[in-house]
Scaffold this motif. Structure first.
Motif, PDB file in Angstrom:
ATOM      1  N   LYS A  52       0.829  -1.210   0.000  1.00 18.74           N
ATOM      2  CA  LYS A  52       0.000   0.000   0.000  1.00 18.74           C
ATOM      3  C   LYS A  52       0.861   1.258   0.000  1.00 18.74           C
ATOM      4  O   LYS A  52       0.560   2.222  -0.702  1.00 18.74           O
ATOM      5  CB  LYS A  52      -0.940   0.019   1.207  1.00 18.74           C
ATOM      6  N   GLU A  53       1.910   1.223   0.772  1.00 26.33           N
ATOM      7  CA  GLU A  53       2.798   2.375   0.854  1.00 26.33           C
ATOM      8  C   GLU A  53       3.500   2.621  -0.483  1.00 26.33           C
ATOM      9  O   GLU A  53       3.623   3.752  -0.939  1.00 26.33           O
ATOM     10  CB  GLU A  53       3.832   2.181   1.972  1.00 26.33           C
ATOM     11  N   ALA A  54       3.961   1.546  -1.112  1.00 28.29           N
ATOM     12  CA  ALA A  54       4.642   1.674  -2.403  1.00 28.29           C
ATOM     13  C   ALA A  54       3.689   2.175  -3.479  1.00 28.29           C
ATOM     14  O   ALA A  54       4.061   3.006  -4.314  1.00 28.29           O
ATOM     15  CB  ALA A  54       5.265   0.339  -2.807  1.00 28.29           C
ATOM     16  N   LEU A  55       2.447   1.696  -3.447  1.00 27.29           N
ATOM     17  CA  LEU A  55       1.456   2.166  -4.412  1.00 27.29           C
ATOM     18  C   LEU A  55       1.163   3.653  -4.197  1.00 27.29           C
ATOM     19  O   LEU A  55       1.131   4.424  -5.161  1.00 27.29           O
ATOM     20  CB  LEU A  55       0.167   1.351  -4.295  1.00 27.29           C
ATOM     21  N   GLY A  56       0.983   4.049  -2.948  1.00 29.87           N
ATOM     22  CA  GLY A  56       0.754   5.464  -2.647  1.00 29.87           C
ATOM     23  C   GLY A  56       1.926   6.330  -3.069  1.00 29.87           C
ATOM     24  O   GLY A  56       1.747   7.420  -3.620  1.00 29.87           O
ATOM     25  N   LEU A  57       3.136   5.852  -2.813  1.00 26.65           N
ATOM     26  CA  LEU A  57       4.336   6.575  -3.224  1.00 26.65           C
ATOM     27  C   LEU A  57       4.386   6.715  -4.733  1.00 26.65           C
ATOM     28  O   LEU A  57       4.680   7.790  -5.268  1.00 26.65           O
ATOM     29  CB  LEU A  57       5.584   5.836  -2.719  1.00 26.65           C
ATOM     30  N   ASN A  58       4.075   5.641  -5.435  1.00 26.81           N
ATOM     31  CA  ASN A  58       4.118   5.647  -6.897  1.00 26.81           C
ATOM     32  C   ASN A  58       3.125   6.651  -7.482  1.00 26.81           C
ATOM     33  O   ASN A  58       3.468   7.454  -8.351  1.00 26.81           O
ATOM     34  CB  ASN A  58       3.839   4.233  -7.418  1.00 26.81           C
ATOM     35  N   ILE A  59       1.890   6.619  -6.993  1.00 29.09           N
ATOM     36  CA  ILE A  59       0.868   7.534  -7.507  1.00 29.09           C
ATOM     37  C   ILE A  59       1.219   8.986  -7.177  1.00 29.09           C
ATOM     38  O   ILE A  59       1.137   9.863  -8.046  1.00 29.09           O
ATOM     39  CB  ILE A  59      -0.521   7.157  -6.940  1.00 29.09           C
ATOM     40  N   THR A  60       1.629   9.222  -5.943  1.00 24.60           N
ATOM     41  CA  THR A  60       1.996  10.590  -5.531  1.00 24.60           C
ATOM     42  C   THR A  60       3.170  11.103  -6.349  1.00 24.60           C
ATOM     43  O   THR A  60       3.175  12.249  -6.812  1.00 24.60           O
ATOM     44  CB  THR A  60       2.325  10.623  -4.030  1.00 24.60           C
ATOM     45  N   ARG A  61       4.163  10.243  -6.546  1.00 24.64           N
ATOM     46  CA  ARG A  61       5.331  10.622  -7.347  1.00 24.64           C
ATOM     47  C   ARG A  61       4.934  10.989  -8.770  1.00 24.64           C
ATOM     48  O   ARG A  61       5.403  11.986  -9.322  1.00 24.64           O
ATOM     49  CB  ARG A  61       6.343   9.481  -7.389  1.00 24.64           C
ATOM     50  N   ILE A  62       4.081  10.205  -9.359  1.00 21.35           N
ATOM     51  CA  ILE A  62       3.681  10.455 -10.746  1.00 21.35           C
ATOM     52  C   ILE A  62       3.026  11.826 -10.875  1.00 21.35           C
ATOM     53  O   ILE A  62       3.370  12.609 -11.763  1.00 21.35           O
ATOM     54  CB  ILE A  62       2.752   9.336 -11.249  1.00 21.35           C
TER      55      ILE A  62
END
Length: 165
Positions: A52-62
């Motif tokens: 979940k954290e990695a997915l949130g990081l990925n979306i926020t980064r994008i």
């Protein structure tokens, strides 16, 4: 609190890598080829922070990198590639059949496939599929590089994790 701090640091790291990558002229004349440096933080987060954290990081980064260093089109392309890439990296990691490098290569390949699919939709032509062999090769090479860097950083992250109070 520590988790929030760690995620903030990872987000800052991934945005810094996105900025550095925006300064590097890389592509060899093939549209869509990038090093994918920011994915290093996502791969590390997938292993050390959780899905979940990695997915949130990925979306926020994008979104943040797109607004800071790109445009609406770059956000659309990155989102398509990033979400497809993340899903297959998660799947590869979940099977326990892939090394960190293998998970990263999977991400690189599927990121490029996601981008080519959105490109075909945007420009309404299948002619963009001509680039698939080049993008797949680039995804393998850059994915391996990011995976290699993740493996190099793992002992340091393990040491930090062990010394955490």
């Amino acid at each position: 609190m520590k988790k929030t701090i760690n995620m903030g640091l990872l987000l800052a790291f991934t945005l810094l890598l996105s900025y550095v990558e925006s300064l590097i002229p890389f592509g060899f004349g093939i549209p869509g080829i990038k090093l994918g440096l920011a994915n290093l933080a996502v791969v590390l987060c997938l292993y050390y922070g959780g899905t979940k954290e990695a997915l949130g990081l990925n979306i926020t980064r994008i979104f943040l990198a797109g607004f800071l260093f790109g445009n609406l089109y770059s956000i659309c392309y990155s989102l398509a590639g990033g979400m497809l890439s993340f899903f297959f990296m998660w799947l590869a990691k979940k099977t326990n059949s892939f090394t960190v490098k293998g998970v990263s290569v999977t991400g690189g390949v599927f990121h490029n496939l996601g981008q080519i699919l959105i490109a075909a939709f945007v420009v309404k032509t299948v002619g963009v599929f001509f680039y698939i062999p080049y993008l797949l090769l680039a995804g393998i090479l850059t994915g391996w590089l990011i995976g290699f860097l993740a493996v190099v950083l793992q002992p340091y992250l393990n040491r930090i994790e062990r010394n955490r109070v």
